[in-house]
Design a protein around this motif. Structure first.
Motif, PDB file in Angstrom:
ATOM      1  N   LEU A 147      -7.615 -22.826  -9.223  1.00 63.53           N
ATOM      2  CA  LEU A 147      -7.530 -21.395  -8.916  1.00 63.53           C
ATOM      3  C   LEU A 147      -8.874 -20.903  -8.405  1.00 63.53           C
ATOM      4  O   LEU A 147      -9.912 -21.137  -9.037  1.00 63.53           O
ATOM      5  CB  LEU A 147      -7.131 -20.589 -10.154  1.00 63.53           C
ATOM      6  N   TYR A 148      -8.843 -20.248  -7.256  1.00 62.64           N
ATOM      7  CA  TYR A 148     -10.047 -19.685  -6.633  1.00 62.64           C
ATOM      8  C   TYR A 148      -9.855 -18.176  -6.496  1.00 62.64           C
ATOM      9  O   TYR A 148      -8.801 -17.710  -6.041  1.00 62.64           O
ATOM     10  CB  TYR A 148     -10.251 -20.318  -5.258  1.00 62.64           C
ATOM     11  N   PHE A 149     -10.863 -17.416  -6.893  1.00 58.71           N
ATOM     12  CA  PHE A 149     -10.832 -15.959  -6.745  1.00 58.71           C
ATOM     13  C   PHE A 149     -12.217 -15.482  -6.335  1.00 58.71           C
ATOM     14  O   PHE A 149     -13.233 -15.974  -6.840  1.00 58.71           O
ATOM     15  CB  PHE A 149     -10.419 -15.276  -8.051  1.00 58.71           C
ATOM     16  N   LYS A 150     -12.236 -14.530  -5.398  1.00 56.86           N
ATOM     17  CA  LYS A 150     -13.510 -13.934  -5.001  1.00 56.86           C
ATOM     18  C   LYS A 150     -13.267 -12.521  -4.501  1.00 56.86           C
ATOM     19  O   LYS A 150     -12.301 -12.253  -3.775  1.00 56.86           O
ATOM     20  CB  LYS A 150     -14.182 -14.765  -3.898  1.00 56.86           C
ATOM     21  N   THR A 151     -14.133 -11.603  -4.913  1.00 59.20           N
ATOM     22  CA  THR A 151     -14.025 -10.233  -4.424  1.00 59.20           C
ATOM     23  C   THR A 151     -14.434 -10.180  -2.956  1.00 59.20           C
ATOM     24  O   THR A 151     -15.108 -11.077  -2.445  1.00 59.20           O
ATOM     25  CB  THR A 151     -14.910  -9.289  -5.249  1.00 59.20           C
TER      26      THR A 151
END
Length: 643
Positions: A142-146
Motif C-alpha cells: 500500500l502506497y499513500f502520499k498527500t
C-alpha cells in the motif's frame, strides 16, 4: 476515486482472509513453497515467517529481485508517483502532470513506430514496465502520499499464489490533485492484473497481464506574465490569482492492453532442448485534447471549439524457436508481425477539394531476427539482431556484455545500432487549429549508442555516447512563446551526445553523504538537443534506531541543482515538448528536508519540499513558462503486509 476505495476494501478483505487461513495451517501455508520452507509450519497456531527472498519479482527478461521492505536512501528517492528514482526528470508544479527531461540519456527509441504524445506517457505503464510475482504467502503493498491540493496519490497492490506454480496479482494506482494554479487538476488511474503459471515439470511457462489506464490533465498553458510569479507579492503569492493562458482546456490519454508471453520446452528430460515461444500484445489507446473556448495562442481555427481525438490500435505477435544448452548458451530465432492503425474520423481538404491530410496511417511490418545468450566464467554475453522483411527498411542490432567479478565489482557494456520509423504523431496529426494539421513522409531515424557502467566499492559510474542522424523533434515556427505554431522537423545533420554520471555514498558513524552528478555535452551545428551541462543531487542524512530499536529513523537534507540551459517547452495541444532557444531556465537550488521512519514493514515519509523557495528567489521553472513547485510539506507511507 470511489472505485479505488472499493478496490482497497477488497484488498484488505482478501488479505485478512488469507491471514486467517494461513494461521490455521490451511490454503497458502509456507509449506507449499519450496523444500527448504516445508517444515516452517509447526502447528495450527504458531508458525515462522517465510524468508523475504522467497517473495520474488521478475520481468519479461527474467531479471529477478525480491520484495524490499528496508529503509535506505533509495527508498527516499523512489517515494514518488512513478515509484522509481526520478533523477534526471524535473516534475511540473502539480503531481502527475508531466516531467521535463534533464538527462537526455533517459530517452529511448524502438525500431517500430510508437503512438507518440510522449509528454503524457510518464505515468503510463508499458508492457515492459509490468512485473510478475511468485510469493509463498499473500503479499500486499500500500502506497499513500498527500498531494498539492484537494486529493491524494494511492497505489494498492495484492499478489497471491493459489498454487506454488500459479500466481495472480491485482493493483490500482489512483491520483487526484487540484494543484495550486488555475485549471491544473490532475486525475489518473492505472489498473493492472497479472498472472503467472508454469507446469510442474517446468516445460510450459506463462506470463500474462491486462492494463486499463487513463491520465487526465487540465491544461492551463503556463502563466502569462512571469513578473506576477517572480515577484510573488500579494495577491500573487496565492497562486490561483496568477493569470494563465487557458482556463478550460483538458487532455486525456486512455488505453487498454492485453498481453501474453509463453513458452514450451519440447523435451522435459534433456537440458539441451528446443523451446517454442510466443508473445501477443493487443492494445487500444487514444489521446484527446478538448477546449470549449478557442485561444488565439494556437492560431486560427476551423471551428469555435476544439475536440481533437487521436486513436491507435496495435496488434503484435511474435513467434520464436530457441535451442537452450548448458554448455554453449541459448540461441533463438523469431519472426514477428506488427499491425497498427493510427486514425481520425475526418480528413482535411484544401481550397480545391483535394485531400491534404488523410484520416489514418496503417501498416503491417514483419521482422525476423535472433537472440544469443552465453555465460562464460563470469561474463554474460547477449546479442540481438532484427531486420524487416516487408517494405520498411528498419533494423536493430544490440550487443551487451556483463562481467561480475564479485558482489563489489560489476561491469557492463552495451551497444545499439538502430534504424527506426518516426513516431506516428510526427507523420500525421489533425486538429481544429488550422496550423496543427500535417501529413509527412520523414526519413527513418538512425542511432548508434554506446553505454558503459561500472559498479565498484569506490565509485559507481556510467557513460552514454549517442550519434543521432535524421533526428526528429518539434519546433515552434514563430520563436515566440506567446504564439505557438509547433510542427515536426527532421534535422539533416549529425548530433553527438555524451553523458557521464557518477554516484558515491560516503558513510561515517551514523551519517552518510550520497552524491550523484551528471555531466552532459552535445556537438551539433544547431541548437536542437539542449541539455544542462551539470545536474547534481546530494543528500546528507542520519540513520539510527530509536524507541529501544522499535523504529528505524532516517532524516536529512537533499540538495538538487542543474545549470542554466534552453529547456524544451511543453505544448499541451499535442502532448509533446518542443525545442526553444529564447528562454533559459535552471541555476536555482532546490533543498528538501525529510524525516522517514520504519516500523516493521511500514515505512513512513515526511518531507518539506523546496523549503528554500522563498529565500533564494522566485526564478524556478520546470519549463520556460511553467513554474516549479513552491515550498510544500507532504507525507505518506508504504506498508507491506505478509500473510
Amino acid at each position: 476515486m470511489s472505485k479505488f476505495f472499493i478496490f482497497l476494501t477488497f484488498i484488505f478483505f482478501i488479505n485478512s482472509y488469507s491471514q486467517r487461513n494461513t494461521l490455521r495451517g490451511e490454503g497458502l501455508g509456507v509449506s507449499n513453497v519450496s523444500d527448504k520452507s516445508q517444515k516452517k509450519v509447526k502447528d495450527t497456531t504458531s508458525y515462522e515467517k517465510a524468508p523475504i527472498d522467497l517473495y520474488k519479482i521478475y520481468t519479461l527478461q527474467k531479471d529477478t529481485t525480491y520484495v524490499d521492505t528496508s529503509l535506505t536512501i533509495k527508498s527516499e528517492y523512489m517515494y514518488n508517483l512513478l515509484r522509481k528514482d526520478i533523477f534526471g526528470l524535473l516534475p511540473f508544479a502539480n503531481e502527475g502532470h508531466t516531467y521535463n527531461s534533464l538527462d537526455f540519456a533517459l530517452s529511448s527509441k524502438n525500431a517500430m513506430p510508437s503512438f507518440g504524445f510522449k509528454a503524457k506517457h510518464f505515468n503510463y505503464l508499458e508492457a515492459t514496465d509490468i512485473k510478475y510475482y511468485n510469493v509463498p504467502t499473500p503479499l500486499t503493498d500500500l502506497y499513500f502520499k498527500t498531494v498539492m491540493e484537494q486529493g491524494q496519490a494511492l497505489d494498492a497492490f495484492l499478489t497471491v499464489n493459489t498454487k506454488p506454480n500459479l500466481n495472480f496479482s491485482i493493483a490500482y494506482r489512483g491520483l487526484r490533485s487540484l494543484g495550486k494554479y488555475v485549471n491544473n487538476l490532475t486525475s489518473s488511474g492505472n489498473f493492472r492484473f497479472t498472472s503467472s503459471y508454469y507446469t510442474i515439470d517446468k516445460r510450459y511457462f506463462l506470463n500474462a497481464h491486462f492494463t486499463g489506464q487513463d491520465i487526465s490533465n487540465q491544461e492551463n498553458g503556463g502563466i502569462v506574465n512571469l513578473q506576477e510569479f517572480e515577484t510573488s507579492e500579494d495577491p500573487f503569492n496565492e497562486r490561483e490569482r496568477i493569470k494563465v493562458y487557458f482556463t478550460d482546456a483538458t487532455s486525456l490519454l486512455k488505453g487498454n492492453r492485453f498481453f501474453v508471453d509463453h513458452s514450451f520446452k519440447l523435451n522435459k528430460e534433456n537440458p539441451n532442448s528446443l523451446v517454442f515461444t510466443h508473445q501477443f500484445n493487443q492494445e487500444y489507446k487514444f489521446f484527446e485534447f478538448t477546449q470549449p473556448t478557442v485561444n488565439e495562442r494556437f492560431g486560427d481555427t476551423y471551428t469555435n471549439k476544439i475536440s481533437n481525438k487521436t486513436r491507435y490500435n496495435h496488434l503484435y505477435n511474435k513467434f520464436g524457436v530457441a535451442y537452450k544448452t548448458k554448455s554453449y548458451g541459448d540461441l533463438e530465432f523469431f519472426i514477428d508481425d506488427n499491425n497498427y492503425n493510427y486514425y481520425y474520423n475526418s480528413v482535411v481538404y484544401d481550397i480545391n477539394g483535394n485531400i491534404t491530410v488523410p484520416n489514418s496511417v496503417s501498416d503491417r511490418i514483419n521482422m525476423i531476427g535472433g537472440n544469443y545468450t552465453y555465460l562464460i566464467n563470469k561474463i554474460n554475453v547477449r546479442l540481438h539482431t532484427s531486420q524487416s522483411i516487408t517494405d520498411q527498411s528498419i533494423s536493430n542490432i544490440e550487443a551487451s556484455a556483463n562481467y561480475k567479478l564479485n558482489d563489489d565489482y560489476n561491469f557492463q557494456f552495451k551497444y545499439q545500432k538502430l534504424n527506426s520509423l518516426p513516431n506516428l504523431n510526427f507523420t500525421l496529426y489533425q486538429s481544429g487549429y488550422i496550423d496543427y494539421n500535417w501529413f509527412n513522409n520523414f526519413k527513418n531515424e538512425k542511432l548508434n549508442q554506446f553505454e558503459f557502467s561500472a559498479q565498484t566499492k569506490l565509485l559507481n559510474v556510467s557513460a552514454t555516447y549517442k550519434v543521432l542522424n535524421d533526428y526528429l523533434f518539434f519546433d515552434n515556427q514563430t520563436n515566440n512563446i506567446t504564439e505557438l505554431t509547433v510542427k515536426p522537423i527532421q534535422y539533416d545533420k549529425t548530433i553527438n551526445y555524451l553523458s557521464v554520471k557518477a554516484n558515491k555514498e560516503i558513510k561515517f558513524w551514523k551519517l552518510a553523504l550520497d552524491n550523484t552528478i551528471l555531466y552532459q555535452s552535445v556537438e551539433q551545428s544547431d541548437d536542437i538537443v539542449n541539455v544542462p551541462q551539470i545536474v547534481t543531487r546530494n543528500t546528507l542524512y542520519f540513520t539510527d534506531y530509536v524507541f529501544k530499536k522499535a523504529m528505524l529513523l532516517q532524516t536529512g537534507v537533499t540538495f538538487q541543482y542543474f545549470s542554466k540551459y534552453y529547456a524544451n517547452d511543453y505544448n499541451p495541444l499535442i502532448g509533446e515538448f518542443y525545442v526553444q532557444n529564447e528562454t533559459k531556465i535552471g541555476g536555482f537550488p532546490m533543498f528538501d528536508f525529510f524525516i522517514n521512519a520504519r516500523v516493521r514493514q511500514a515505512r513512513i515519509f515526511l518531507k518539506a519540499e523546496h523549503f528554500n523557495s522563498a529565500w533564494t528567489g522566485y526564478d524556478f521553472y520546470s519549463a520556460p513558462n511553467y513554474p516549479y513547485r513552491d515550498f510544500i510539506v507532504r507525507f505518506g507511507l508504504v506498508w507491506n503486509f505478509f500473510r
